[in-house]
Design a protein around this motif. Sequence first.
Motif, PDB file in Angstrom:
ATOM      1  N   CYS A  14       0.821  -1.100  -0.161  1.00  0.00           N
ATOM      2  CA  CYS A  14       0.025   0.079   0.026  1.00  0.00           C
ATOM      3  C   CYS A  14       0.928   1.177   0.055  1.00  0.00           C
TER       4      CYS A  14
ATOM      5  N   TRP B  18      -3.105  -6.983  -5.787  1.00  0.00           N
ATOM      6  CA  TRP B  18      -3.942  -6.346  -4.968  1.00  0.00           C
ATOM      7  C   TRP B  18      -4.451  -7.095  -3.781  1.00  0.00           C
TER       8      TRP B  18
ATOM      9  N   CYS C 260      -5.544  -0.130  -3.241  1.00  0.00           N
ATOM     10  CA  CYS C 260      -6.144  -0.955  -4.263  1.00  0.00           C
ATOM     11  C   CYS C 260      -7.385  -0.605  -4.509  1.00  0.00           C
TER      12      CYS C 260
ATOM     13  N   ASN D 195      -2.549  -7.117 -12.108  1.00  0.00           N
ATOM     14  CA  ASN D 195      -2.643  -6.152 -10.985  1.00  0.00           C
ATOM     15  C   ASN D 195      -2.449  -6.995  -9.745  1.00  0.00           C
TER      16      ASN D 195
ATOM     17  N   PRO E 183      -0.325  -1.931  -4.161  1.00  0.00           N
ATOM     18  CA  PRO E 183      -0.533  -2.560  -5.321  1.00  0.00           C
ATOM     19  C   PRO E 183       0.766  -2.467  -6.336  1.00  0.00           C
TER      20      PRO E 183
ATOM     21  N   GLY F  63      -0.830   2.847  -6.427  1.00  0.00           N
ATOM     22  CA  GLY F  63      -2.109   3.125  -6.718  1.00  0.00           C
ATOM     23  C   GLY F  63      -1.929   3.878  -8.086  1.00  0.00           C
TER      24      GLY F  63
END
Length: 206
Positions: free
Chosen positions: A28, A92, A99, A90, A169, A187
């Motif tokens: 994150c 996540w 995310c 992706n 992510p 992100g």
Amino acid sequence: MSGMTRPRPRVAAAAVTAAAAALVLTACSSSGSSAGGDGQIGFVTAKGKGGNISTAAVGHRQDAPDIGGKTLEGDPVRLSDYRGKVVVLNVWGSWCGPCRSEADDLQRVWEKYRDQGVQFLGINTRDTEINNAVRFEQEKGVTFPSIYDPAGAELLKFPKGSLNPQSIPTTLVVDRDGRLAARAVGGQTDDALESMLQPIVAEQQK
């Protein structure tokens, strides 16, 4: 002697868990740095409003690992299933704020490019309860499939020094020949996603 071999599976499992946890330490984060030695293997990194985006020229791309597993819906899937398409991967987790923020952007870009030879594939990680991941997709209206990889084992298949996942992510673009072409750390907005996807879509398949 046989007693000496018993701990090995535990040691191997612990190593996988520790390596996966190391990835989550930067989870994150929208300011993750690119892998060391980028300049030596042909990466070009630019920092934009979507975070760090690194690209590799055609002659400097490494093969993506053939990751796979079961989707959140229980269907088998492998990256190689989409050879011949540009694939957006992706990474996540439902627990990850960035995310959640980028999910709408990913879905918009997926809907825009899905008929242009592009496939989106998520890698859901560190969600110990699959229902949390399923609920995330339902709430965000995400329609592309995601591999369920709670321990991060599939993420560890990406070679070090490549355009491998750097945080959660992370978004990767794999070209039509199955090679790692671009990586965005953190992100992303739809504009940033398109900026790294469009040039790869425009490439001619070799």
